[in-house]
Design a protein around this motif. Structure first.
Motif, short mmCIF file in Angstrom:
data_model
loop_
_atom_site.label_atom_id
_atom_site.label_comp_id
_atom_site.label_asym_id
_atom_site.label_seq_id
_atom_site.Cartn_x
_atom_site.Cartn_y
_atom_site.Cartn_z
N THR A 1 0.84 -1.21 0.00
CA THR A 1 0.00 0.00 0.00
C THR A 1 0.87 1.25 0.00
O THR A 1 0.59 2.21 -0.72
N PHE A 2 1.92 1.25 0.80
CA PHE A 2 2.82 2.40 0.85
C PHE A 2 3.39 2.71 -0.53
O PHE A 2 3.40 3.87 -0.96
N LYS A 3 3.85 1.70 -1.24
CA LYS A 3 4.43 1.92 -2.56
C LYS A 3 3.38 2.41 -3.56
O LYS A 3 3.69 3.23 -4.43
N ALA A 4 2.14 1.96 -3.43
CA ALA A 4 1.07 2.45 -4.31
C ALA A 4 0.79 3.92 -4.05
O ALA A 4 0.44 4.67 -4.96
N LEU A 5 0.98 4.35 -2.82
CA LEU A 5 0.70 5.75 -2.45
C LEU A 5 1.89 6.68 -2.70
O LEU A 5 1.71 7.85 -3.01
N PHE A 6 3.11 6.15 -2.55
CA PHE A 6 4.30 7.01 -2.59
C PHE A 6 5.28 6.67 -3.72
O PHE A 6 6.26 7.38 -3.91
N GLY A 7 5.03 5.61 -4.47
CA GLY A 7 5.92 5.25 -5.57
C GLY A 7 6.71 4.01 -5.26
O GLY A 7 7.03 3.71 -4.10
N GLU A 8 7.05 3.28 -6.32
CA GLU A 8 7.70 1.98 -6.20
C GLU A 8 9.02 2.04 -5.45
O GLU A 8 9.39 1.11 -4.72
N ASN A 9 9.78 3.13 -5.59
CA ASN A 9 11.09 3.22 -4.95
C ASN A 9 11.07 3.99 -3.63
O ASN A 9 12.12 4.24 -3.03
N ALA A 10 9.89 4.37 -3.17
CA ALA A 10 9.77 5.16 -1.94
C ALA A 10 10.14 4.32 -0.71
O ALA A 10 10.01 3.09 -0.72
N GLN A 11 10.62 5.01 0.31
CA GLN A 11 10.95 4.37 1.58
C GLN A 11 10.40 5.22 2.71
O GLN A 11 10.22 6.43 2.57
N LEU A 12 10.13 4.57 3.84
CA LEU A 12 9.72 5.29 5.03
C LEU A 12 10.91 6.06 5.59
O LEU A 12 12.03 5.54 5.60
N HIS A 13 10.65 7.28 6.06
CA HIS A 13 11.69 8.09 6.68
C HIS A 13 11.27 8.40 8.12
O HIS A 13 10.19 8.95 8.35
N VAL A 14 12.13 8.04 9.07
CA VAL A 14 11.81 8.22 10.48
C VAL A 14 11.80 9.70 10.84
O VAL A 14 12.78 10.41 10.61
N LYS A 15 10.69 10.15 11.38
CA LYS A 15 10.59 11.52 11.91
C LYS A 15 10.99 11.52 13.38
O LYS A 15 11.76 12.34 13.83
N LYS A 16 10.39 10.57 14.15
CA LYS A 16 10.77 10.43 15.56
C LYS A 16 10.42 9.04 16.05
O LYS A 16 9.46 8.42 15.59
N MET A 17 11.22 8.55 16.96
CA MET A 17 10.96 7.25 17.58
C MET A 17 9.84 7.43 18.60
O MET A 17 9.72 8.49 19.23
N LEU A 18 9.03 6.38 18.76
CA LEU A 18 7.93 6.41 19.72
C LEU A 18 8.30 5.62 20.97
O LEU A 18 9.34 4.98 21.01
N SER A 19 7.45 5.67 21.97
CA SER A 19 7.78 5.03 23.25
C SER A 19 7.82 3.51 23.16
O SER A 19 8.52 2.87 23.92
N GLN A 20 7.06 2.93 22.24
CA GLN A 20 7.07 1.48 22.10
C GLN A 20 8.29 1.08 21.25
O GLN A 20 8.49 1.62 20.17
N PRO A 21 9.11 0.17 21.75
CA PRO A 21 10.35 -0.20 21.06
C PRO A 21 10.13 -0.57 19.59
O PRO A 21 9.21 -1.33 19.25
N GLY A 22 10.95 0.02 18.71
CA GLY A 22 10.91 -0.28 17.29
C GLY A 22 9.83 0.45 16.51
O GLY A 22 9.76 0.34 15.29
N GLN A 23 8.98 1.22 17.18
CA GLN A 23 7.89 1.95 16.53
C GLN A 23 8.33 3.40 16.30
O GLN A 23 9.00 3.99 17.14
N TYR A 24 7.88 3.97 15.18
CA TYR A 24 8.28 5.34 14.88
C TYR A 24 7.24 6.05 14.02
O TYR A 24 6.48 5.43 13.28
N ALA A 25 7.21 7.37 14.17
CA ALA A 25 6.38 8.22 13.31
C ALA A 25 7.23 8.57 12.09
O ALA A 25 8.44 8.79 12.20
N CYS A 26 6.59 8.60 10.93
CA CYS A 26 7.30 8.83 9.66
C CYS A 26 7.11 10.26 9.18
O CYS A 26 6.14 10.93 9.53
N GLU A 27 8.03 10.69 8.34
CA GLU A 27 7.91 11.99 7.67
C GLU A 27 6.72 11.98 6.71
O GLU A 27 6.04 12.99 6.54
N GLU A 28 6.47 10.84 6.08
CA GLU A 28 5.41 10.72 5.08
C GLU A 28 4.04 10.75 5.75
O GLU A 28 3.87 10.24 6.86
N ARG A 29 3.08 11.36 5.04
CA ARG A 29 1.71 11.46 5.54
C ARG A 29 0.73 11.18 4.41
O ARG A 29 1.08 11.29 3.24
N VAL A 30 -0.49 10.81 4.80
CA VAL A 30 -1.54 10.51 3.83
C VAL A 30 -2.81 11.26 4.19
O VAL A 30 -2.94 11.79 5.28
#
Length: 190
Positions: A19-48
């Motif tokens: 779904t992410f690639k359909a929304l942002f393009g085949e070569n798109a990647q998630l970019h970490v904006k900030k880490m969240l309190s739950q280990p390994g979870q993060y908010a991304c720069e990308e938005r929908v």
């Protein structure tokens, strides 16, 4: 009784890589904006944008990493505002929930299910659960003491995994009802 952090979880989406690639393009990647309190979870720069029958919510955060199923977490107010009947569910339980349209810079995806109002919950490690005298799946009541709007949340589910960090999550409607501050703590009372 041991107190724990109560965090407000604002509207956000969890996406599959497809779904992410359909929304942002085949070569798109998630970019970490900030880490969240739950280990390994993060908010991304990308938005929908999340589109319902009435209107859309723009600039909704994507949380990473990718998931096996798309999930849109809204408050009841958000859901109603875009014309979706809110369904309270635990995260990951998206069967027979409403769908919506997700719009990104490179396309849109109609999801047939996945829109939920997240059930308020406590993340706890095994050790935390022992200290709180609770078990995975147990329903508890949690008291929050705030300036002028203290309250007890009933029907709070405990989720236990050693991959978690101790914290309770409530949505923006619940946080506003209690007038939660930046650093809010709660305690189990039943």
């Amino acid at each position: 009784m041991k107190k724990f952090l109560v965090e407000t979880s604002a509207r956000h989406v969890h996406l599959t890589e497809e779904t992410f690639k359909a929304l942002f393009g085949e070569n798109a990647q998630l970019h970490v904006k900030k880490m969240l309190s739950q280990p390994g979870q993060y908010a991304c720069e990308e938005r929908v944008s999340v589109v319902g029958p009435k209107k859309e919510l723009a600039n909704v955060s994507i949380l990473g990493p990718f998931r096996k199923a798309n999930q849109v977490e809204l408050s009841m107010t958000d859901a109603r505002s875009i014309g979706i009947v809110g369904v309270v569910r635990e995260s990951g339980d998206v069967a027979l929930t409403p769908g919506c349209t997700l719009v990104g810079p490179c396309g849109q995806v109609n999801i047939s299910q996945g829109v939920i109002v997240a059930k308020r919950h406590i993340h706890a490690t095994t050790k935390d659960a022992e200290e709180l005298n609770v078990k995975n799946g147990q329903i508890v009541k949690v008291r929050l003491e705030t300036q002028g709007r203290s309250l007890i949340f009933d029907d709070v589910v405990v989720r236990v995994s050693d991959s978690y960090a101790l914290a309770m999550h409530i949505d923006t409607d619940e946080s506003n009802a209690a007038m939660c501050g930046k650093e809010q703590y709660g305690e189990i009372v039943d």
